[in-house]
Design a protein around this motif. Sequence first.
Motif, PDB file in Angstrom:
ATOM      1  N   UNK A 158      95.394  34.101  21.231  1.00 19.59           N
ATOM      2  CA  UNK A 158      94.121  34.247  21.930  1.00 19.59           C
ATOM      3  C   UNK A 158      93.757  35.718  22.082  1.00 19.59           C
ATOM      4  N   UNK A 159      94.707  36.497  22.541  1.00 23.06           N
ATOM      5  CA  UNK A 159      94.460  37.930  22.719  1.00 23.06           C
ATOM      6  C   UNK A 159      94.141  38.573  21.375  1.00 23.06           C
ATOM      7  N   UNK A 160      94.891  38.219  20.352  1.00 24.57           N
ATOM      8  CA  UNK A 160      94.635  38.765  19.008  1.00 24.57           C
ATOM      9  C   UNK A 160      93.256  38.368  18.503  1.00 24.57           C
ATOM     10  N   UNK A 161      92.804  37.161  18.842  1.00 25.87           N
ATOM     11  CA  UNK A 161      91.463  36.736  18.422  1.00 25.87           C
ATOM     12  C   UNK A 161      90.382  37.659  18.965  1.00 25.87           C
ATOM     13  N   UNK A 162      90.619  38.266  20.092  1.00 24.29           N
ATOM     14  CA  UNK A 162      89.653  39.188  20.659  1.00 24.29           C
ATOM     15  C   UNK A 162      89.487  40.463  19.845  1.00 24.29           C
ATOM     16  N   UNK A 163      90.391  40.687  18.890  1.00 22.42           N
ATOM     17  CA  UNK A 163      90.352  41.909  18.082  1.00 22.42           C
ATOM     18  C   UNK A 163      89.980  41.672  16.618  1.00 22.42           C
ATOM     19  N   UNK A 164      89.690  40.419  16.222  1.00 20.95           N
ATOM     20  CA  UNK A 164      89.436  40.147  14.806  1.00 20.95           C
ATOM     21  C   UNK A 164      88.199  40.890  14.309  1.00 20.95           C
ATOM     22  N   UNK A 165      88.269  41.291  13.045  1.00 17.80           N
ATOM     23  CA  UNK A 165      87.151  41.976  12.405  1.00 17.80           C
ATOM     24  C   UNK A 165      86.707  41.294  11.118  1.00 17.80           C
ATOM     25  N   UNK A 166      87.517  40.353  10.625  1.00 19.84           N
ATOM     26  CA  UNK A 166      87.190  39.657   9.378  1.00 19.84           C
ATOM     27  C   UNK A 166      87.444  38.158   9.529  1.00 19.84           C
ATOM     28  N   UNK A 167      86.835  37.391   8.657  1.00 19.97           N
ATOM     29  CA  UNK A 167      87.054  35.942   8.631  1.00 19.97           C
ATOM     30  C   UNK A 167      88.511  35.648   8.279  1.00 19.97           C
ATOM     31  N   UNK A 168      89.077  36.418   7.378  1.00 20.98           N
ATOM     32  CA  UNK A 168      90.478  36.215   6.984  1.00 20.98           C
ATOM     33  C   UNK A 168      91.404  36.356   8.196  1.00 20.98           C
ATOM     34  N   UNK A 169      91.208  37.379   9.007  1.00 22.12           N
ATOM     35  CA  UNK A 169      92.002  37.547  10.226  1.00 22.12           C
ATOM     36  C   UNK A 169      91.773  36.370  11.177  1.00 22.12           C
TER      37      UNK A 169
END
Length: 185
Positions: A95-106
């Motif tokens: 969840x926390x990592x989702x707050x930092x995504x920059x691409x669809x792949x991530x």
Amino acid sequence: MSNSPRHPLLNVTVIVAALGYFVDIYDLLLFGIIRIPSLQSLGLSPEQVKLDGELILQWQMWGLLLGGIISGVIGDKRGRLSVLFGSIILYSAANIANGFVETVEQYKWIRFIAGLGLAGELGAGITLVSEVIPKQKRGLATSFVAGIGLTGAILAYFMKQNFDWRTCYFIGGGLGIALLLLRIS
């Protein structure tokens, strides 16, 4: 709070399982609730939002499927509590990592990882509740867990109304960490 079989809804295991399911449902449904604004903010066209949104959701579902199998095996071999702790750590971090995504792949990989963790929460929680509650009260106790859990969807909706999509993921991760601390205590 009592662990007395006479008061199954006051049983600590039932309450913690209900709170776990609450956080689980919040995270599970959050992507569907914030999908469009989150993908638009990544610069996707309306067509890409639809296609990539479906792809990310598929990856989350594959994570749930695989996570359900893995958590069932681990729960049988190492116990339900290890699954509950592991699942909350995994989906809180995701969840926390989702707050930092920059691409669809991530996004798709992190939702897959979140799915792995999300799958363990309900199965292990309900099984644990069923193991500690007397047979004649199990239906009521598991219904309580499910009912409280479903209110996580309501919270996710209200968070979307009041916060940026990234903040919604951070809130979900924070809720998971708070639950983990509650479980440890």
